[in-house]
Design a protein around this motif. Structure first.
Motif, short mmCIF file in Angstrom:
data_model
loop_
_atom_site.label_atom_id
_atom_site.label_comp_id
_atom_site.label_asym_id
_atom_site.label_seq_id
_atom_site.Cartn_x
_atom_site.Cartn_y
_atom_site.Cartn_z
N ARG A 1 1.27 -4.06 2.18
CA ARG A 1 2.68 -4.44 2.08
C ARG A 1 3.56 -3.23 2.38
O ARG A 1 3.24 -2.11 2.02
CB ARG A 1 2.98 -4.97 0.68
N ASP A 2 4.69 -3.49 3.04
CA ASP A 2 5.59 -2.39 3.36
C ASP A 2 6.57 -2.16 2.21
O ASP A 2 6.64 -2.93 1.26
CB ASP A 2 6.31 -2.62 4.69
N MET A 3 7.32 -1.07 2.30
CA MET A 3 8.23 -0.68 1.24
C MET A 3 9.30 -1.75 0.99
O MET A 3 9.74 -1.93 -0.15
CB MET A 3 8.88 0.68 1.54
N THR A 4 9.70 -2.47 2.02
CA THR A 4 10.69 -3.53 1.83
C THR A 4 10.18 -4.57 0.86
O THR A 4 10.88 -4.96 -0.08
CB THR A 4 11.03 -4.20 3.19
N GLU A 5 8.96 -5.01 1.04
CA GLU A 5 8.37 -5.99 0.14
C GLU A 5 8.11 -5.40 -1.23
O GLU A 5 8.40 -6.00 -2.27
CB GLU A 5 7.08 -6.54 0.74
N LEU A 6 7.55 -4.19 -1.26
CA LEU A 6 7.21 -3.57 -2.53
C LEU A 6 8.43 -3.23 -3.38
O LEU A 6 8.35 -3.25 -4.61
CB LEU A 6 6.38 -2.30 -2.28
N MET B 1 10.81 -4.97 -4.00
CA MET B 1 11.28 -6.15 -4.72
C MET B 1 10.39 -6.52 -5.91
O MET B 1 10.67 -7.49 -6.60
CB MET B 1 11.38 -7.33 -3.75
N ILE B 2 9.33 -5.75 -6.13
CA ILE B 2 8.44 -6.05 -7.25
C ILE B 2 8.25 -4.79 -8.10
O ILE B 2 8.47 -3.67 -7.66
CB ILE B 2 7.07 -6.59 -6.77
N SER B 3 7.82 -5.01 -9.32
CA SER B 3 7.56 -3.92 -10.26
C SER B 3 6.43 -3.02 -9.76
O SER B 3 5.47 -3.51 -9.14
CB SER B 3 7.19 -4.51 -11.62
N LYS B 4 6.52 -1.73 -10.05
CA LYS B 4 5.43 -0.80 -9.70
C LYS B 4 4.13 -1.20 -10.39
O LYS B 4 3.05 -0.93 -9.90
CB LYS B 4 5.78 0.64 -10.08
N LYS B 5 4.23 -1.91 -11.52
CA LYS B 5 3.04 -2.38 -12.23
C LYS B 5 2.26 -3.38 -11.39
O LYS B 5 1.06 -3.58 -11.59
CB LYS B 5 3.42 -3.01 -13.56
N ASP B 6 2.93 -4.04 -10.45
CA ASP B 6 2.29 -5.04 -9.60
C ASP B 6 1.78 -4.46 -8.28
O ASP B 6 1.21 -5.18 -7.47
CB ASP B 6 3.26 -6.19 -9.32
N TRP B 7 1.98 -3.15 -8.07
CA TRP B 7 1.44 -2.50 -6.89
C TRP B 7 -0.04 -2.25 -7.12
O TRP B 7 -0.47 -1.96 -8.24
CB TRP B 7 2.12 -1.16 -6.64
N ASN B 8 -0.84 -2.34 -6.06
CA ASN B 8 -2.25 -1.99 -6.24
C ASN B 8 -2.43 -0.48 -6.07
O ASN B 8 -1.50 0.23 -5.65
CB ASN B 8 -3.16 -2.81 -5.31
N ASP B 9 -3.59 0.02 -6.44
CA ASP B 9 -3.84 1.46 -6.38
C ASP B 9 -3.68 2.03 -4.98
O ASP B 9 -3.18 3.14 -4.80
CB ASP B 9 -5.24 1.79 -6.90
N HIS B 10 -4.10 1.27 -3.99
CA HIS B 10 -3.99 1.73 -2.60
C HIS B 10 -2.52 1.93 -2.21
O HIS B 10 -2.17 2.92 -1.56
CB HIS B 10 -4.68 0.74 -1.66
N GLU B 11 -1.67 1.02 -2.62
CA GLU B 11 -0.24 1.13 -2.32
C GLU B 11 0.37 2.33 -3.03
O GLU B 11 1.13 3.10 -2.43
CB GLU B 11 0.48 -0.16 -2.73
N THR C 1 -1.18 5.04 -4.02
CA THR C 1 -1.72 6.25 -3.39
C THR C 1 -1.02 6.55 -2.07
O THR C 1 -0.59 7.68 -1.82
CB THR C 1 -3.23 6.10 -3.15
N TYR C 2 -0.90 5.55 -1.24
CA TYR C 2 -0.30 5.74 0.08
C TYR C 2 1.16 6.20 -0.03
O TYR C 2 1.55 7.19 0.59
CB TYR C 2 -0.38 4.46 0.90
N PHE C 3 1.95 5.49 -0.82
CA PHE C 3 3.37 5.84 -0.89
C PHE C 3 3.61 7.12 -1.68
O PHE C 3 4.54 7.87 -1.39
CB PHE C 3 4.20 4.66 -1.39
N HIS C 4 2.75 7.42 -2.65
CA HIS C 4 2.86 8.70 -3.36
C HIS C 4 2.66 9.84 -2.36
O HIS C 4 3.45 10.78 -2.31
CB HIS C 4 1.84 8.77 -4.48
N HIS C 5 1.61 9.73 -1.56
CA HIS C 5 1.34 10.76 -0.55
C HIS C 5 2.50 10.85 0.47
O HIS C 5 2.95 11.95 0.82
CB HIS C 5 0.03 10.47 0.17
#
Length: 63
Positions: A5-10, A12-22, A24-28
């Motif tokens: 999922r891209d940042m636009t979609e993400l 709109m949802i809580s960080k608690k609903d992000w998966n670990d891969h998301e 990790t990627y956006f943190h980096h």
């Protein structure tokens, strides 16, 4: 390469609903551009870091 999922979609949802891969990627990605982040970007980065800490860190997400 990130395939999710891209940042636009993400955004709109809580960080608690992000998966670990998301997380990790956006943190980096945000770490790479920290000097250029505005206040909103810094807030998002802080939320990502807090969620990673709440999960006890990140496991290896490479697959």
């Amino acid at each position: 390469m990130y395939n999710g999922r891209d940042m636009t979609e993400l955004s709109m949802i809580s960080k608690k609903d992000w998966n670990d891969h998301e997380l990790t990627y956006f943190h980096h990605s945000f770490q790479q551009i920290v000097p250029y982040l505005n206040a909103e970007g810094q807030s998002i980065q802080r939320e990502i870091v807090e969620e990673i800490q709440n999960r006890g860190g990140l496991r290896n997400t490479r697959e």
